[in-house]
Scaffold this motif. Sequence first.
Motif, mmCIF file in Angstrom:
data_model
loop_
_atom_site.group_PDB
_atom_site.id
_atom_site.type_symbol
_atom_site.label_atom_id
_atom_site.label_comp_id
_atom_site.label_asym_id
_atom_site.label_seq_id
_atom_site.Cartn_x
_atom_site.Cartn_y
_atom_site.Cartn_z
ATOM 1 N N VAL A 1 0.833 -1.200 0.000
ATOM 2 C CA VAL A 1 0.000 0.000 0.000
ATOM 3 C C VAL A 1 0.870 1.253 0.000
ATOM 4 O O VAL A 1 0.629 2.211 -0.749
ATOM 5 N N SER A 2 1.892 1.253 0.829
ATOM 6 C CA SER A 2 2.807 2.398 0.866
ATOM 7 C C SER A 2 3.494 2.582 -0.480
ATOM 8 O O SER A 2 3.661 3.716 -0.961
ATOM 9 N N ALA A 3 3.885 1.461 -1.098
ATOM 10 C CA ALA A 3 4.532 1.538 -2.407
ATOM 11 C C ALA A 3 3.569 2.092 -3.456
ATOM 12 O O ALA A 3 3.927 2.969 -4.250
ATOM 13 N N ARG A 4 2.334 1.578 -3.459
ATOM 14 C CA ARG A 4 1.335 2.050 -4.420
ATOM 15 C C ARG A 4 1.122 3.549 -4.288
ATOM 16 O O ARG A 4 1.133 4.289 -5.276
ATOM 17 N N ASP A 5 0.951 4.021 -3.059
ATOM 18 C CA ASP A 5 0.697 5.444 -2.843
ATOM 19 C C ASP A 5 1.888 6.295 -3.275
ATOM 20 O O ASP A 5 1.721 7.368 -3.867
ATOM 21 N N GLY A 6 3.089 5.837 -2.986
ATOM 22 C CA GLY A 6 4.283 6.582 -3.371
ATOM 23 C C GLY A 6 4.467 6.643 -4.877
ATOM 24 O O GLY A 6 4.803 7.695 -5.438
ATOM 25 N N PHE A 7 4.243 5.523 -5.540
ATOM 26 C CA PHE A 7 4.373 5.519 -6.999
ATOM 27 C C PHE A 7 3.349 6.449 -7.653
ATOM 28 O O PHE A 7 3.653 7.107 -8.653
ATOM 29 N N LEU A 8 2.131 6.499 -7.106
ATOM 30 C CA LEU A 8 1.127 7.407 -7.657
ATOM 31 C C LEU A 8 1.580 8.856 -7.564
ATOM 32 O O LEU A 8 1.485 9.621 -8.533
ATOM 33 N N ARG A 9 2.060 9.246 -6.403
ATOM 34 C CA ARG A 9 2.501 10.638 -6.234
ATOM 35 C C ARG A 9 3.708 10.933 -7.120
ATOM 36 O O ARG A 9 3.782 11.979 -7.760
ATOM 37 N N ALA A 10 4.635 10.011 -7.175
ATOM 38 C CA ALA A 10 5.825 10.219 -8.004
ATOM 39 C C ALA A 10 5.438 10.369 -9.473
ATOM 40 O O ALA A 10 5.994 11.213 -10.194
ATOM 41 N N SER A 11 4.476 9.566 -9.930
ATOM 42 C CA SER A 11 4.031 9.674 -11.319
ATOM 43 C C SER A 11 3.533 11.077 -11.623
ATOM 44 O O SER A 11 3.882 11.671 -12.663
ATOM 45 N N ASN A 12 2.740 11.635 -10.726
ATOM 46 C CA ASN A 12 2.222 12.978 -10.933
ATOM 47 C C ASN A 12 3.334 14.021 -10.886
ATOM 48 O O ASN A 12 3.339 14.977 -11.662
ATOM 49 N N TYR A 13 4.299 13.836 -9.995
ATOM 50 C CA TYR A 13 5.396 14.803 -9.884
ATOM 51 C C TYR A 13 6.306 14.758 -11.113
ATOM 52 O O TYR A 13 6.787 15.806 -11.583
ATOM 53 N N TYR A 14 6.558 13.567 -11.648
ATOM 54 C CA TYR A 14 7.329 13.490 -12.894
ATOM 55 C C TYR A 14 6.563 14.160 -14.038
ATOM 56 O O TYR A 14 7.160 14.835 -14.888
ATOM 57 N N ARG A 15 5.237 13.973 -14.083
ATOM 58 C CA ARG A 15 4.427 14.648 -15.096
ATOM 59 C C ARG A 15 4.598 16.150 -15.004
ATOM 60 O O ARG A 15 4.786 16.841 -16.010
#
Length: 406
Positions: A73-87
Amino acid sequence: MKQLLFPNNIQFWYETLRSMSHIAYGGADFGEVVATGERIVEGDYASWYTEWLATADRVSGEAQRALAAGHRVSARDGFLRASNYYRSAEFFLHGHPCDPRHEHAYDRSVACFRAAAALFTPVITPVAIPYEGTTLPGYLYRVDDSGTPRPTLIMHNGFDGTAEELHFFGAMAGVERGYTVLVFDGPGMPGPRHHQDMVFRPDWENVVTPVVDFAQTLPDVDNDRIALLGISMGGILAPRAAAFEHRLAALVAVDGLYDLGQTSVRNIPGSRQEAERLLRAPSAPDLDAALEAIMAKDPIARWAINHGMYVMGVDTPRAFNASYLDYTLAGGIAEQIRCPTLVCDAEQDMFFNGQPEQLYDHLTCPKTLMLFTAEEGAGAHCHPGAMRLTQARIYDWLDDTLKASA
Protein backbone atom coordinates in the motif's frame (compact mmCIF):
# COMPACT_ATOMS: atom_id res chain seq x y z
CA MET A 1 -8.48 31.74 -5.74
CA LYS A 2 -5.54 33.65 -4.25
CA GLN A 3 -2.13 32.64 -5.57
CA LEU A 4 -0.38 31.07 -2.59
CA LEU A 5 2.83 30.65 -4.59
CA PHE A 6 4.29 32.41 -7.67
CA PRO A 7 2.38 35.70 -7.23
CA ASN A 8 3.71 37.11 -10.52
CA ASN A 9 3.27 34.05 -12.72
CA ILE A 10 -0.26 32.73 -13.03
CA GLN A 11 0.83 29.81 -15.23
CA PHE A 12 3.22 28.49 -12.57
CA TRP A 13 0.52 28.91 -9.93
CA TYR A 14 -2.12 27.15 -12.02
CA GLU A 15 0.15 24.14 -12.56
CA THR A 16 0.93 24.06 -8.84
CA LEU A 17 -2.79 24.13 -8.05
CA ARG A 18 -3.23 21.35 -10.57
CA SER A 19 -0.86 19.12 -8.60
CA MET A 20 -2.59 20.06 -5.36
CA SER A 21 -5.87 19.07 -6.99
CA HIS A 22 -4.67 15.50 -7.32
CA ILE A 23 -4.36 15.15 -3.54
CA ALA A 24 -8.03 14.10 -3.53
CA TYR A 25 -7.27 10.79 -5.25
CA GLY A 26 -3.75 10.14 -4.00
CA GLY A 27 -1.69 12.01 -6.58
CA ALA A 28 0.06 14.44 -4.23
CA ASP A 29 0.63 15.50 -0.65
CA PHE A 30 0.16 19.16 0.23
CA GLY A 31 3.51 19.50 1.99
CA GLU A 32 5.40 17.93 -0.89
CA VAL A 33 3.81 20.31 -3.37
CA VAL A 34 4.42 23.41 -1.27
CA ALA A 35 8.00 22.45 -0.39
CA THR A 36 8.75 21.87 -4.06
CA GLY A 37 7.12 25.12 -5.13
CA GLU A 38 9.10 27.11 -2.58
CA ARG A 39 12.36 25.90 -4.13
CA ILE A 40 11.39 26.91 -7.68
CA VAL A 41 12.55 30.19 -9.21
CA GLU A 42 9.41 31.89 -10.47
CA GLY A 43 9.11 31.81 -14.27
CA ASP A 44 12.24 29.65 -14.72
CA TYR A 45 11.38 26.48 -16.65
CA ALA A 46 14.71 24.82 -15.82
CA SER A 47 14.19 25.41 -12.11
CA TRP A 48 10.66 24.00 -12.35
CA TYR A 49 12.00 20.84 -13.96
CA THR A 50 14.89 20.41 -11.54
CA GLU A 51 12.84 20.77 -8.37
CA TRP A 52 9.88 18.65 -9.45
CA LEU A 53 12.27 15.98 -10.69
CA ALA A 54 14.07 15.98 -7.34
CA THR A 55 10.79 15.51 -5.48
CA ALA A 56 9.67 12.79 -7.87
CA ASP A 57 12.99 10.94 -7.56
CA ARG A 58 12.82 11.06 -3.78
CA VAL A 59 9.21 9.86 -3.58
CA SER A 60 9.69 7.11 -6.17
CA GLY A 61 12.81 5.91 -4.37
CA GLU A 62 10.90 5.63 -1.13
CA ALA A 63 8.11 3.75 -2.93
CA GLN A 64 10.59 1.31 -4.41
CA ARG A 65 12.06 0.61 -0.97
CA ALA A 66 8.57 0.08 0.46
CA LEU A 67 7.78 -2.40 -2.32
CA ALA A 68 11.00 -4.31 -1.74
CA ALA A 69 10.10 -4.58 1.94
CA GLY A 70 6.63 -5.90 1.15
CA HIS A 71 4.69 -2.73 2.03
CA ARG A 72 2.42 -2.76 -1.00
CA VAL A 73 0.00 0.00 0.00
CA SER A 74 2.81 2.40 0.87
CA ALA A 75 4.53 1.54 -2.41
CA ARG A 76 1.33 2.05 -4.42
CA ASP A 77 0.70 5.44 -2.84
CA GLY A 78 4.28 6.58 -3.37
CA PHE A 79 4.37 5.52 -7.00
CA LEU A 80 1.13 7.41 -7.66
CA ARG A 81 2.50 10.64 -6.23
CA ALA A 82 5.83 10.22 -8.00
CA SER A 83 4.03 9.67 -11.32
CA ASN A 84 2.22 12.98 -10.93
CA TYR A 85 5.40 14.80 -9.88
CA TYR A 86 7.33 13.49 -12.89
CA ARG A 87 4.43 14.65 -15.10
CA SER A 88 4.71 18.10 -13.60
CA ALA A 89 8.51 18.14 -14.03
CA GLU A 90 8.36 17.85 -17.82
CA PHE A 91 5.37 20.11 -18.29
CA PHE A 92 7.18 23.25 -19.48
CA LEU A 93 9.84 21.53 -21.60
CA HIS A 94 7.84 21.20 -24.82
CA GLY A 95 8.48 23.63 -27.62
CA HIS A 96 10.32 23.85 -30.89
CA PRO A 97 12.68 22.18 -30.48
CA CYS A 98 11.79 20.22 -27.34
CA ASP A 99 14.11 20.04 -24.39
CA PRO A 100 15.40 16.44 -24.50
CA ARG A 101 14.95 16.08 -20.73
CA HIS A 102 11.21 15.79 -21.23
CA GLU A 103 11.48 12.17 -22.43
CA HIS A 104 13.15 11.00 -19.22
CA ALA A 105 10.58 12.61 -16.93
CA TYR A 106 7.64 11.44 -19.05
CA ASP A 107 8.87 7.85 -19.18
CA ARG A 108 9.44 7.87 -15.43
CA SER A 109 5.90 9.18 -14.91
CA VAL A 110 4.45 6.30 -16.92
CA ALA A 111 6.70 3.72 -15.26
CA CYS A 112 5.71 4.86 -11.77
CA PHE A 113 2.03 4.88 -12.67
CA ARG A 114 2.22 1.36 -14.04
CA ALA A 115 4.02 0.22 -10.91
CA ALA A 116 1.15 1.67 -8.85
CA ALA A 117 -1.50 0.25 -11.20
CA ALA A 118 -0.24 -3.29 -10.60
CA LEU A 119 -0.77 -2.84 -6.85
CA PHE A 120 -4.49 -2.02 -7.01
CA THR A 121 -7.22 -4.60 -6.46
CA PRO A 122 -8.36 -5.28 -9.08
CA VAL A 123 -5.30 -4.19 -11.01
CA ILE A 124 -5.54 -1.23 -13.36
CA THR A 125 -4.72 -2.84 -16.70
CA PRO A 126 -2.63 -1.11 -19.39
CA VAL A 127 -4.27 -1.53 -22.79
CA ALA A 128 -3.22 -0.97 -26.40
CA ILE A 129 -6.22 0.16 -28.45
CA PRO A 130 -6.04 -0.67 -32.19
CA TYR A 131 -5.87 2.52 -34.25
CA GLU A 132 -4.95 3.01 -37.92
CA GLY A 133 -2.28 0.33 -38.11
CA THR A 134 -0.85 1.07 -34.69
CA THR A 135 -2.23 1.39 -31.15
CA LEU A 136 -3.18 4.07 -28.63
CA PRO A 137 -2.08 3.64 -24.99
CA GLY A 138 -4.61 3.56 -22.20
CA TYR A 139 -5.83 1.89 -19.02
CA LEU A 140 -8.86 -0.18 -18.12
CA TYR A 141 -10.38 0.31 -14.66
CA ARG A 142 -12.74 -2.41 -13.40
CA VAL A 143 -14.91 -2.53 -10.30
CA ASP A 144 -14.10 -6.22 -9.73
CA ASP A 145 -13.01 -9.37 -11.55
CA SER A 146 -16.51 -10.66 -12.26
CA GLY A 147 -16.73 -9.48 -15.88
CA THR A 148 -20.17 -8.01 -15.19
CA PRO A 149 -21.18 -5.43 -17.84
CA ARG A 150 -21.38 -2.02 -16.18
CA PRO A 151 -22.04 1.56 -17.25
CA THR A 152 -18.81 2.73 -18.83
CA LEU A 153 -17.02 6.04 -19.11
CA ILE A 154 -14.42 6.58 -21.81
CA MET A 155 -12.13 9.46 -20.85
CA HIS A 156 -9.42 11.43 -22.58
CA ASN A 157 -7.48 14.51 -21.63
CA GLY A 158 -6.76 17.56 -23.77
CA PHE A 159 -3.99 19.90 -24.86
CA ASP A 160 -1.41 18.83 -22.27
CA GLY A 161 -2.74 16.18 -19.87
CA THR A 162 -1.81 12.50 -19.77
CA ALA A 163 -3.84 9.31 -19.64
CA GLU A 164 -2.14 8.59 -16.31
CA GLU A 165 -3.32 11.89 -14.87
CA LEU A 166 -6.92 10.86 -15.51
CA HIS A 167 -6.60 8.49 -12.55
CA PHE A 168 -6.94 11.60 -10.38
CA PHE A 169 -9.51 13.29 -12.59
CA GLY A 170 -12.37 10.85 -12.74
CA ALA A 171 -11.13 7.30 -13.25
CA MET A 172 -10.99 6.27 -9.61
CA ALA A 173 -14.09 8.31 -8.88
CA GLY A 174 -15.90 6.19 -11.45
CA VAL A 175 -14.70 2.90 -9.97
CA GLU A 176 -15.95 4.06 -6.56
CA ARG A 177 -19.40 4.49 -8.13
CA GLY A 178 -19.56 1.18 -9.95
CA TYR A 179 -18.38 2.26 -13.41
CA THR A 180 -16.01 0.58 -15.80
CA VAL A 181 -13.62 3.30 -16.95
CA LEU A 182 -11.43 3.28 -20.06
CA VAL A 183 -8.89 6.10 -20.39
CA PHE A 184 -6.60 6.69 -23.35
CA ASP A 185 -4.17 9.06 -25.03
CA GLY A 186 -5.10 10.03 -28.57
CA PRO A 187 -2.90 11.60 -31.28
CA GLY A 188 -1.15 14.73 -30.01
CA MET A 189 -1.49 13.57 -26.41
CA PRO A 190 1.61 12.58 -24.44
CA GLY A 191 1.97 8.85 -25.17
CA PRO A 192 1.45 9.00 -28.94
CA ARG A 193 3.29 12.34 -29.23
CA HIS A 194 6.34 11.24 -27.25
CA HIS A 195 6.80 7.82 -28.78
CA GLN A 196 4.85 7.62 -32.06
CA ASP A 197 5.26 11.16 -33.39
CA MET A 198 1.46 11.56 -33.67
CA VAL A 199 0.10 15.10 -33.58
CA PHE A 200 -3.43 16.31 -32.96
CA ARG A 201 -6.13 15.96 -35.60
CA PRO A 202 -9.43 17.88 -35.65
CA ASP A 203 -11.61 14.99 -36.91
CA TRP A 204 -11.66 13.39 -33.48
CA GLU A 205 -14.48 11.01 -34.36
CA ASN A 206 -11.84 9.01 -36.23
CA VAL A 207 -10.03 8.61 -32.91
CA VAL A 208 -12.99 7.88 -30.66
CA THR A 209 -14.75 5.40 -32.94
CA PRO A 210 -11.90 2.83 -32.72
CA VAL A 211 -11.91 3.31 -28.93
CA VAL A 212 -15.65 2.60 -28.77
CA ASP A 213 -15.05 -0.45 -31.01
CA PHE A 214 -12.44 -1.67 -28.53
CA ALA A 215 -14.61 -0.95 -25.50
CA GLN A 216 -17.44 -3.01 -26.94
CA THR A 217 -15.19 -6.09 -27.00
CA LEU A 218 -14.71 -5.95 -23.22
CA PRO A 219 -16.96 -8.03 -20.96
CA ASP A 220 -16.98 -5.31 -18.29
CA VAL A 221 -18.64 -2.80 -20.66
CA ASP A 222 -22.39 -2.34 -21.04
CA ASN A 223 -22.52 -1.47 -24.73
CA ASP A 224 -25.77 0.46 -24.32
CA ARG A 225 -24.39 2.70 -21.58
CA ILE A 226 -21.10 4.09 -22.87
CA ALA A 227 -20.38 7.75 -22.10
CA LEU A 228 -17.52 9.94 -23.31
CA LEU A 229 -15.76 12.64 -21.27
CA GLY A 230 -13.15 15.10 -22.56
CA ILE A 231 -11.12 17.48 -20.41
CA SER A 232 -9.77 20.94 -21.34
CA MET A 233 -9.14 20.84 -25.11
CA GLY A 234 -11.01 17.56 -24.82
CA GLY A 235 -14.01 19.82 -24.27
CA ILE A 236 -14.09 20.41 -28.03
CA LEU A 237 -12.60 17.10 -29.17
CA ALA A 238 -15.15 14.91 -27.36
CA PRO A 239 -18.17 16.90 -28.66
CA ARG A 240 -16.70 16.74 -32.17
CA ALA A 241 -16.52 12.94 -31.85
CA ALA A 242 -20.03 12.69 -30.41
CA ALA A 243 -21.42 14.62 -33.39
CA PHE A 244 -20.55 11.64 -35.61
CA GLU A 245 -20.25 8.67 -33.20
CA HIS A 246 -23.83 7.94 -32.22
CA ARG A 247 -23.24 4.84 -30.11
CA LEU A 248 -22.53 7.13 -27.16
CA ALA A 249 -25.23 7.28 -24.49
CA ALA A 250 -23.91 10.50 -22.89
CA LEU A 251 -21.28 13.19 -23.34
CA VAL A 252 -19.43 15.34 -20.79
CA ALA A 253 -17.29 18.36 -21.75
CA VAL A 254 -15.02 19.61 -18.91
CA ASP A 255 -15.08 22.43 -19.76
CA GLY A 256 -17.12 22.99 -22.90
CA LEU A 257 -15.47 24.58 -25.95
CA TYR A 258 -16.99 25.69 -29.23
CA ASP A 259 -14.29 27.24 -31.43
CA LEU A 260 -10.56 27.28 -30.68
CA GLY A 261 -10.05 29.67 -33.56
CA GLN A 262 -11.49 32.41 -31.38
CA THR A 263 -8.36 32.29 -29.23
CA SER A 264 -6.15 32.52 -32.31
CA VAL A 265 -7.73 35.66 -33.74
CA ARG A 266 -8.65 37.63 -30.61
CA ASN A 267 -5.44 39.73 -30.59
CA ILE A 268 -5.35 40.35 -34.34
CA PRO A 269 -6.96 43.62 -35.50
CA GLY A 270 -9.63 43.53 -38.18
CA SER A 271 -12.26 40.99 -39.11
CA ARG A 272 -12.15 37.26 -38.40
CA GLN A 273 -11.75 36.65 -42.13
CA GLU A 274 -8.73 38.95 -42.34
CA ALA A 275 -7.17 37.42 -39.23
CA GLU A 276 -7.53 33.92 -40.68
CA ARG A 277 -5.98 35.07 -43.96
CA LEU A 278 -2.94 36.43 -42.12
CA LEU A 279 -2.55 33.32 -40.00
CA ARG A 280 -2.58 31.06 -43.05
CA ALA A 281 -0.52 33.34 -45.31
CA PRO A 282 2.89 32.17 -46.60
CA SER A 283 4.45 35.24 -44.99
CA ALA A 284 3.20 37.72 -42.38
CA PRO A 285 6.25 39.28 -40.69
CA ASP A 286 4.33 41.88 -38.71
CA LEU A 287 2.05 39.24 -37.20
CA ASP A 288 5.04 37.00 -36.47
CA ALA A 289 6.68 39.85 -34.57
CA ALA A 290 3.47 40.60 -32.68
CA LEU A 291 3.14 36.97 -31.56
CA GLU A 292 6.74 36.94 -30.35
CA ALA A 293 6.04 40.10 -28.35
CA ILE A 294 2.96 38.54 -26.76
CA MET A 295 4.99 35.49 -25.75
CA ALA A 296 7.65 37.71 -24.20
CA LYS A 297 5.22 39.47 -21.86
CA ASP A 298 2.50 36.85 -21.22
CA PRO A 299 3.50 33.62 -19.41
CA ILE A 300 0.32 31.82 -20.46
CA ALA A 301 0.88 32.65 -24.13
CA ARG A 302 4.55 31.72 -23.87
CA TRP A 303 3.75 28.26 -22.58
CA ALA A 304 0.67 27.65 -24.76
CA ILE A 305 2.38 28.58 -28.01
CA ASN A 306 5.55 26.61 -27.25
CA HIS A 307 3.57 23.54 -26.24
CA GLY A 308 1.15 24.06 -29.12
CA MET A 309 3.90 23.94 -31.71
CA TYR A 310 4.96 20.60 -30.23
CA VAL A 311 1.55 18.92 -30.14
CA MET A 312 0.41 20.27 -33.51
CA GLY A 313 3.69 19.40 -35.22
CA VAL A 314 4.44 22.90 -36.52
CA ASP A 315 7.49 25.11 -36.13
CA THR A 316 6.25 28.70 -35.74
CA PRO A 317 3.87 30.48 -33.37
CA ARG A 318 1.77 31.63 -36.31
CA ALA A 319 1.45 28.10 -37.67
CA PHE A 320 0.25 26.94 -34.28
CA ASN A 321 -2.40 29.65 -34.14
CA ALA A 322 -3.45 28.77 -37.69
CA SER A 323 -3.84 25.11 -36.69
CA TYR A 324 -6.41 26.08 -34.05
CA LEU A 325 -8.71 27.39 -36.77
CA ASP A 326 -9.55 23.81 -37.73
CA TYR A 327 -10.86 22.96 -34.26
CA THR A 328 -14.43 24.18 -34.28
CA LEU A 329 -17.98 22.95 -33.77
CA ALA A 330 -19.40 25.73 -35.93
CA GLY A 331 -21.11 25.06 -39.22
CA GLY A 332 -23.74 22.78 -37.73
CA ILE A 333 -21.39 20.25 -36.11
CA ALA A 334 -22.55 20.86 -32.54
CA GLU A 335 -26.14 20.50 -33.70
CA GLN A 336 -25.42 16.91 -34.81
CA ILE A 337 -24.80 15.68 -31.26
CA ARG A 338 -27.73 13.47 -30.28
CA CYS A 339 -26.89 12.08 -26.84
CA PRO A 340 -27.57 13.91 -23.55
CA THR A 341 -24.70 16.32 -22.96
CA LEU A 342 -23.26 17.93 -19.84
CA VAL A 343 -21.33 21.14 -20.47
CA CYS A 344 -19.21 22.20 -17.51
CA ASP A 345 -18.24 25.83 -17.05
CA ALA A 346 -15.65 27.53 -14.81
CA GLU A 347 -16.51 30.97 -13.48
CA GLN A 348 -12.89 32.22 -13.65
CA ASP A 349 -11.58 30.30 -16.67
CA MET A 350 -8.43 32.12 -17.80
CA PHE A 351 -8.23 30.29 -21.14
CA PHE A 352 -11.70 29.94 -22.70
CA ASN A 353 -14.10 32.18 -20.82
CA GLY A 354 -17.55 32.21 -22.44
CA GLN A 355 -17.06 29.21 -24.71
CA PRO A 356 -19.04 26.70 -22.59
CA GLU A 357 -22.12 28.89 -23.02
CA GLN A 358 -21.53 29.02 -26.78
CA LEU A 359 -21.41 25.24 -27.01
CA TYR A 360 -24.49 24.89 -24.82
CA ASP A 361 -26.45 27.38 -26.92
CA HIS A 362 -25.72 25.45 -30.13
CA LEU A 363 -26.70 22.04 -28.79
CA THR A 364 -30.05 20.66 -29.88
CA CYS A 365 -29.81 17.42 -27.85
CA PRO A 366 -30.90 17.08 -24.19
CA LYS A 367 -28.40 19.34 -22.43
CA THR A 368 -27.23 20.64 -19.06
CA LEU A 369 -24.93 23.59 -18.29
CA MET A 370 -23.15 23.17 -14.95
CA LEU A 371 -21.33 26.19 -13.49
CA PHE A 372 -18.50 25.80 -10.97
CA THR A 373 -17.75 28.92 -8.96
CA ALA A 374 -14.85 30.60 -7.21
CA GLU A 375 -16.81 30.57 -3.95
CA GLU A 376 -16.78 26.76 -4.15
CA GLY A 377 -13.03 26.74 -4.80
CA ALA A 378 -13.85 25.37 -8.25
CA GLY A 379 -13.79 28.45 -10.46
CA ALA A 380 -10.53 27.78 -12.33
CA HIS A 381 -10.26 26.04 -15.70
CA CYS A 382 -11.27 22.37 -15.22
CA HIS A 383 -11.76 23.02 -11.48
CA PRO A 384 -8.40 22.10 -9.91
CA GLY A 385 -8.56 22.15 -6.14
CA ALA A 386 -12.16 20.90 -6.10
CA MET A 387 -11.89 17.36 -7.43
CA ARG A 388 -14.29 15.70 -4.98
CA LEU A 389 -16.95 18.32 -5.68
CA THR A 390 -16.38 18.15 -9.44
CA GLN A 391 -16.51 14.37 -9.63
CA ALA A 392 -19.59 14.18 -7.42
CA ARG A 393 -21.55 16.52 -9.68
CA ILE A 394 -20.40 14.92 -12.93
CA TYR A 395 -21.04 11.35 -11.82
CA ASP A 396 -24.37 12.22 -10.26
CA TRP A 397 -25.41 13.59 -13.64
CA LEU A 398 -24.08 10.48 -15.37
CA ASP A 399 -25.89 8.21 -12.90
CA ASP A 400 -29.20 9.91 -13.62
CA THR A 401 -28.63 10.12 -17.38
CA LEU A 402 -27.49 6.55 -17.93
CA LYS A 403 -30.18 5.20 -15.63
CA ALA A 404 -32.75 6.92 -17.80
CA SER A 405 -31.24 5.38 -20.94
CA ALA A 406 -31.09 1.83 -19.53
